[in-house]
Structure formats: structure tokens, C-alpha cells
Design an enzyme around this catalytic site. Structure first.
Site, PDB file in Angstrom:
ATOM      1  N   ASP A  39       0.829  -1.215   0.000  1.00  0.00           N
ATOM      2  CA  ASP A  39       0.000   0.000   0.000  1.00  0.00           C
ATOM      3  C   ASP A  39       0.864   1.266   0.000  1.00  0.00           C
ATOM      4  OD1 ASP A  39      -2.355   1.374  -0.063  1.00  0.00           O
ATOM      5  OD2 ASP A  39      -2.821   1.133   2.077  1.00  0.00           O
ATOM      6  N   GLY A  40       0.341   2.305  -0.597  1.00  0.00           N
ATOM      7  CA  GLY A  40       1.010   3.607  -0.537  1.00  0.00           C
ATOM      8  C   GLY A  40       1.598   4.093  -1.853  1.00  0.00           C
ATOM      9  N   LEU A 100      10.339 -20.701  -4.460  1.00  0.00           N
ATOM     10  CA  LEU A 100       9.387 -19.726  -3.908  1.00  0.00           C
ATOM     11  C   LEU A 100       8.054 -19.847  -4.629  1.00  0.00           C
ATOM     12  CD1 LEU A 100       9.014 -17.101  -2.073  1.00  0.00           C
ATOM     13  CD2 LEU A 100       9.482 -15.812  -4.160  1.00  0.00           C
ATOM     14  N   ARG A 142       0.141   7.657  -2.695  1.00  0.00           N
ATOM     15  CA  ARG A 142       0.677   8.729  -1.844  1.00  0.00           C
ATOM     16  C   ARG A 142       2.149   8.985  -2.141  1.00  0.00           C
ATOM     17  NH1 ARG A 142      -1.325   6.047   3.422  1.00  0.00           N
ATOM     18  NH2 ARG A 142      -1.857   4.432   1.891  1.00  0.00           N
ATOM     19  N   TRP A 165     -11.835  -1.949  -8.209  1.00  0.00           N
ATOM     20  CA  TRP A 165     -12.586  -1.607  -9.434  1.00  0.00           C
ATOM     21  C   TRP A 165     -13.311  -0.267  -9.257  1.00  0.00           C
ATOM     22  CZ3 TRP A 165     -11.166  -4.148 -13.496  1.00  0.00           C
ATOM     23  CH2 TRP A 165     -10.878  -5.522 -13.437  1.00  0.00           C
ATOM     24  N   ARG A 180      -0.464   9.220 -10.043  1.00  0.00           N
ATOM     25  CA  ARG A 180      -0.534   7.997  -9.235  1.00  0.00           C
ATOM     26  C   ARG A 180       0.107   6.800  -9.943  1.00  0.00           C
ATOM     27  NH1 ARG A 180      -3.906   7.519  -4.930  1.00  0.00           N
ATOM     28  NH2 ARG A 180      -4.228   5.335  -5.494  1.00  0.00           N
ATOM     29  N   ARG A 195       1.828  -4.848   6.177  1.00  0.00           N
ATOM     30  CA  ARG A 195       1.157  -3.814   5.397  1.00  0.00           C
ATOM     31  C   ARG A 195       1.998  -2.550   5.459  1.00  0.00           C
ATOM     32  NH1 ARG A 195      -5.102  -2.480   4.330  1.00  0.00           N
ATOM     33  NH2 ARG A 195      -4.773  -0.736   2.910  1.00  0.00           N
ATOM     34  N   ASP A 204     -12.325  -4.516  -4.624  1.00  0.00           N
ATOM     35  CA  ASP A 204     -12.860  -3.165  -4.399  1.00  0.00           C
ATOM     36  C   ASP A 204     -12.090  -2.107  -5.179  1.00  0.00           C
ATOM     37  OD1 ASP A 204     -15.016  -3.767  -2.680  1.00  0.00           O
ATOM     38  OD2 ASP A 204     -13.622  -4.059  -1.010  1.00  0.00           O
ATOM     39  N   HIS A 220       2.617   3.397  -9.019  1.00  0.00           N
ATOM     40  CA  HIS A 220       2.420   1.964  -9.294  1.00  0.00           C
ATOM     41  C   HIS A 220       3.627   1.401 -10.045  1.00  0.00           C
ATOM     42  CE1 HIS A 220      -1.493   2.249  -7.615  1.00  0.00           C
ATOM     43  NE2 HIS A 220      -2.022   2.938  -8.610  1.00  0.00           N
TER      44      HIS A 220
HETATM   45  C1  IPE Z   1      -5.615  -2.754  -0.499  1.00  0.00           C
HETATM   46  O1  IPE Z   1      -5.232  -1.430  -0.555  1.00  0.00           O
HETATM   47  C2  IPE Z   1      -5.472  -3.401  -1.829  1.00  0.00           C
HETATM   48  C3  IPE Z   1      -4.116  -3.521  -2.352  1.00  0.00           C
HETATM   49  C4  IPE Z   1      -3.001  -3.154  -1.744  1.00  0.00           C
HETATM   50  C5  IPE Z   1      -4.023  -4.106  -3.649  1.00  0.00           C
HETATM   51  P1  IPE Z   1      -6.288  -0.251  -0.710  1.00  0.00           P
HETATM   52  O2  IPE Z   1      -5.493   1.000  -0.743  1.00  0.00           O
HETATM   53  O3  IPE Z   1      -7.179  -0.518  -1.856  1.00  0.00           O
HETATM   54  O4  IPE Z   1      -7.126  -0.385   0.644  1.00  0.00           O
HETATM   55  P2  IPE Z   1      -7.983   0.694   1.433  1.00  0.00           P
HETATM   56  O5  IPE Z   1      -8.987   1.255   0.483  1.00  0.00           O
HETATM   57  O6  IPE Z   1      -7.045   1.751   1.905  1.00  0.00           O
HETATM   58  O7  IPE Z   1      -8.587  -0.067   2.564  1.00  0.00           O
HETATM   59  C1  IPE Z   2      -1.471   0.215  -3.444  1.00  0.00           C
HETATM   60  O1  IPE Z   2      -1.263   1.580  -3.446  1.00  0.00           O
HETATM   61  C2  IPE Z   2      -1.658  -0.367  -4.835  1.00  0.00           C
HETATM   62  C3  IPE Z   2      -3.031  -0.756  -5.151  1.00  0.00           C
HETATM   63  C4  IPE Z   2      -4.043  -0.731  -4.333  1.00  0.00           C
HETATM   64  C5  IPE Z   2      -3.272  -1.194  -6.506  1.00  0.00           C
HETATM   65  P1  IPE Z   2      -2.476   2.594  -3.478  1.00  0.00           P
HETATM   66  O2  IPE Z   2      -2.817   2.893  -4.899  1.00  0.00           O
HETATM   67  O3  IPE Z   2      -3.596   2.110  -2.653  1.00  0.00           O
HETATM   68  O4  IPE Z   2      -1.800   3.859  -2.816  1.00  0.00           O
HETATM   69  P2  IPE Z   2      -2.479   4.886  -1.818  1.00  0.00           P
HETATM   70  O5  IPE Z   2      -3.037   4.087  -0.682  1.00  0.00           O
HETATM   71  O6  IPE Z   2      -3.536   5.607  -2.576  1.00  0.00           O
HETATM   72  O7  IPE Z   2      -1.353   5.763  -1.387  1.00  0.00           O
HETATM   73 MG    MG Z   3      -4.080   2.338  -0.675  1.00  0.00          MG
END
Ligand code: IPE
Ligand code: IPE
Ligand code: MG
Length: 221
Positions: A16-17, A127, A20, A65, A29, A164, A63, A33
Site C-alpha cells: 500500500d502507498g 518460492l 501517496r 474496481w 498515481r 502492510r 474493491d 504503481h
Molecule cells: C488494499 O489497498 C489493496 C491492495 C493493496 C491491492 P487499498 O489501498 O485498496 O485499501 P484501502 O482502500 O485503503 O482499505
Molecule cells: C497500493 O497503493 C496499490 C493498489 C491498491 C493497486 P495505493 O494505490 O492504494 O496507494 P495509496 O493508498 O492511494 O497511497
Molecule cells: Mg491504498
């Protein structure tokens, strides 16, 4: 269900992140990725030497999507490109790829690439890399229940360590059943900045924890 793949631990990561990380640098964004894909590569490369034999990565939730169309399209393209670029390296390093989640809503080209990479890497035994795409744990549990019998048999191996990144501390519908006794490590690091050292630190933290699985230990008995 215990992992039957190797004798290492099962680490699951909610990557995650990315968004940001990019926004804080004034970038779109999708750049986040893209940088996140490099962190995936680093993580897979480091995992076996840190005693990890199963690695489950949350790449796209069911989610997700709900995100803007262009971000979804970009992510799907990125996933495809990653598979094309990394398949040979996976084979060379004994990495076996397996996708978990729904396939029927993915772009046909990505489904084909996933199947092709799964076939190509099927002999990997260093792995097991489980890539969660269009994944919802609630849905996976419902699907497993519909099959009948022992639910665990239809789901993945128990998670030993759940990581996480980005400071969030929630499961976001990831491996709810499999994490029943998982140790959890949350780090403020944004996923694109996640390094081998961060992974090693999380594994060390895991090794310091005392897992009791509901029982009492010699120390407290
Ligand atoms: C969870 O992250 C899904 C993935 C890392 C692929 P999200 O960024 O979608 O989760 P929420 O919305 O903050 O809970
Ligand atoms: C995780 O990063 C990747 C996916 C969910 C695909 P985010 O895209 O959720 O990044 P933030 O949470 O918006 O920073
Ligand atoms: Mg996120």
C-alpha cells in the site's frame, strides 16, 4: 492448512502507498504503481534468502474496481508488462507464480498472460509467488464454502507474517481466514520505498514474537 511448499514461512504483503508516494512527489498515481513494480521485483528476489517459501502479494483488490478508469487500465497494463518482463527471471530463480482471485473480469490479454506464466513457472520450487488480483477474501471464503468439505483445503496456506506498508492498519478484505494466527507487522514505509532491509526487519520482528496458538507456553504454564 499448513503450507506444503518448502519449509520456509508464508509472508503476505498488502502493498500500500503507491498513490501517496507519487502524489507527494507531484507525480501521477501511475508513476507510484510503476515504482511499486520495482519494489515487487526486489521483494521476490530477497524472499528465499530470508527463509520465505510462500509469498502472497496483494496487487489488486475486488474493491479497487471502484477507482478511476484510467488508473485501473494503467494498473492492468502494468501487471501484464510485469509478467512479460519477469517470467524468464522467475523460471531462472525457481519462482512458481500462481494468481489468486477472480479471473473473469480481467482483460482477456492479462488472463492469457497469467495462464501462460503459471504454465511456464510451474516447476519452480524455491518460492511460491501468489499474486492476488481481483481478489476478495470474503468472496474466496464463500466460493470455498460452496465447494463443501474442509474449507481450508480450498483456501491458501496459513499466513505466518502479514505486512502492510504505508501506515494503514487494516486487512482490506485480504486473507481473512488464512490470517487467523498471523503475526502482523505494520510499517509507515510507502510500498515503492520498501527494501530488502525492510523485509528482513519484518522477518526478524516475526522471529522475536512468541506464537501461542491459544495454548500456554512453558514460561507461563
Ligand atoms: C488494499 O489497498 C489493496 C491492495 C493493496 C491491492 P487499498 O489501498 O485498496 O485499501 P484501502 O482502500 O485503503 O482499505
Ligand atoms: C497500493 O497503493 C496499490 C493498489 C491498491 C493497486 P495505493 O494505490 O492504494 O496507494 P495509496 O493508498 O492511494 O497511497
Ligand atoms: Mg491504498
Amino acid at each position: 492448512m499448513r503450507s506444503t511448499f518448502g519449509d520456509g514461512i508464508h509472508v503476505a504483503i498488502i502493498m500500500d502507498g503507491n498513490g501517496r508516494w507519487a502524489t507527494s512527489r507531484g507525480l501521477p498515481r501511475l508513476s507510484g504503481h510503476r515504482a511499486g513494480a520495482d519494489a515487487v521485483r526486489r521483494t521476490i528476489e530477497s524472499a528465499p534468502s530470508l527463509g520465505i517459501s510462500v509469498l502472497t502479494l496483494y496487487a489488486f483488490s475486488s474493491d479497487n474496481w471502484r477507482r478511476p478508469r484510467n488508473e485501473i487500465t494503467g494498473l492492468m497494463k502494468l501487471l501484464g508488462r510485469y509478467l512479460i518482463q519477469e517470467a524468464d527471471r522467475c523460471v531462472a530463480n525457481g519462482v512458481r507464480l500462481e494468481a489468486i482471485g477472480r479471473r473473469d473480469r480481467l482483460p482477456p490479454a492479462l488472463i492469457e498472460l497469467l495462464e501462460k506464466t503459471e504454465r511456464k513457472t510451474a516447476a519452480g520450487n524455491r518460492l511460491l509467488l501468489r499474486l492476488a488480483i481481483d481478489y476478495s477474501s470474503r468472496q474466496a471464503i464463500l466460493d470455498a464454502a460452496a465447494k463443501g468439505g474442509d474449507l481450508s483445503q480450498h483456501l491458501g496456506p496459513d499466513v505466518d507474517l502479514l505486512i502492510r506498508t504505508s501506515g494503514e492498519q487494516r486487512l482490506s478484505d485480504f486473507l481473512l481466514w488464512e490470517c487467523a494466527y498471523a503475526e502482523m507487522v505494520f510499517t509507515r514505509r510507502m510500498w515503492p520505498d520498501f527494501t530488502r532491509e525492510d523485509l528482513a526487519a519484518a522477518v526478524e520482528e516475526f522471529q522475536r514474537r512468541e506464537r501461542r496458538f491459544g495454548a500456554v507456553t512453558a514460561r507461563t504454564a
